[in-house]
Design a protein around this motif. Structure first.
Motif, PDB file in Angstrom:
ATOM      1  N   VAL A 121       0.840  -1.201   0.000  1.00  0.00           N
ATOM      2  CA  VAL A 121       0.000   0.000   0.000  1.00  0.00           C
ATOM      3  C   VAL A 121       0.874   1.249   0.000  1.00  0.00           C
ATOM      4  N   VAL A 164       0.764   4.076  -2.918  1.00  0.00           N
ATOM      5  CA  VAL A 164       0.478   5.490  -2.632  1.00  0.00           C
ATOM      6  C   VAL A 164       1.661   6.367  -3.045  1.00  0.00           C
ATOM      7  N   SER A 165       2.876   5.909  -2.784  1.00  0.00           N
ATOM      8  CA  SER A 165       4.067   6.656  -3.191  1.00  0.00           C
ATOM      9  C   SER A 165       4.126   6.803  -4.706  1.00  0.00           C
ATOM     10  N   ILE A 186       1.557   6.825  -6.755  1.00  0.00           N
ATOM     11  CA  ILE A 186       0.520   7.775  -7.152  1.00  0.00           C
ATOM     12  C   ILE A 186       1.000   9.205  -6.932  1.00  0.00           C
ATOM     13  N   PHE A 187       1.585   9.486  -5.780  1.00  0.00           N
ATOM     14  CA  PHE A 187       2.041  10.840  -5.508  1.00  0.00           C
ATOM     15  C   PHE A 187       3.223  11.228  -6.389  1.00  0.00           C
ATOM     16  N   MET A 229      -4.037   6.409 -10.537  1.00  0.00           N
ATOM     17  CA  MET A 229      -4.700   5.579  -9.527  1.00  0.00           C
ATOM     18  C   MET A 229      -4.670   4.107  -9.930  1.00  0.00           C
ATOM     19  N   GLY A 272      -1.058   2.871  -9.505  1.00  0.00           N
ATOM     20  CA  GLY A 272      -0.755   2.710  -8.077  1.00  0.00           C
ATOM     21  C   GLY A 272      -1.414   1.480  -7.493  1.00  0.00           C
ATOM     22  N   THR A 325      -5.215   1.650  -0.898  1.00  0.00           N
ATOM     23  CA  THR A 325      -4.330   2.584  -1.582  1.00  0.00           C
ATOM     24  C   THR A 325      -5.102   3.809  -2.058  1.00  0.00           C
ATOM     25  N   ILE A 371      -6.312   5.946   0.986  1.00  0.00           N
ATOM     26  CA  ILE A 371      -5.261   6.761   1.605  1.00  0.00           C
ATOM     27  C   ILE A 371      -4.958   7.982   0.744  1.00  0.00           C
ATOM     28  N   PHE A 372      -4.905   7.802  -0.577  1.00  0.00           N
ATOM     29  CA  PHE A 372      -4.710   8.952  -1.460  1.00  0.00           C
ATOM     30  C   PHE A 372      -5.817   9.972  -1.262  1.00  0.00           C
ATOM     31  N   ALA A 421      -8.482   2.263  -8.389  1.00  0.00           N
ATOM     32  CA  ALA A 421      -7.331   1.660  -7.706  1.00  0.00           C
ATOM     33  C   ALA A 421      -7.636   0.214  -7.322  1.00  0.00           C
TER      34      ALA A 421
END
Length: 126
Positions: A10, A14-15, A17-18, A54, A57, A76, A79-80, A111
């Motif tokens: 996860v 998320v990393s 995606i960012f 998304m 990720g 995931t 959290i985004f 996601a």
């Protein structure tokens, strides 16, 4: 061990995606700065890029966890969306609109689909 693998997956999703968001934001800001386009002209491209980020990720999170892709992808995406909501609420002092809420529900679903496909693709290669 299973929980640790899922949490690392996860975090990785998320990393991703960012990182994708930062890169695409830089790219879109350069396009807007050096062309005659305005924000409204590229809004659909930005939305499509976000859905793609998304999905990727969730896909990477599902592939890294190798199990429970629906859950890992959903967490995931959640959290985004939570980070975006916290930034908007705390930094911009604004609440989600109904349109944004619909977008973020669709982001989470995207996601989740990526997570399911990521698990299925990773299990075929084993």
């Amino acid at each position: 061990m299973e929980t640790r693998r899922s949490s690392v997956a996860v975090l990785f999703g998320v990393s991703t995606i960012f990182a994708f968001a930062v890169f695409s934001s830089l790219l879109f800001s350069l396009v807007l700065a050096f062309t005659n386009l305005d924000e409204q002209a590229i809004s659909y491209v930005v939305t499509g890029t976000t859905f793609f980020a998304m999905f990727v990720g969730g896909f990477l999170a599902g592939g890294k966890s190798k199990q429970k892709g629906l859950l890992v992808g959903g967490i995931t995406g959640f959290i985004f969306s939570t980070f975006v909501f916290a930034f908007q609420f705390l930094g911009l002092e604004g609440m989600f609109t109904v349109q944004q809420l619909i977008y973020h529900v669709c982001f989470i679903i995207t996601a989740m689909m990526g997570g399911v496909l990521g698990v299925n693709m990773s299990s075929q290669s084993d």
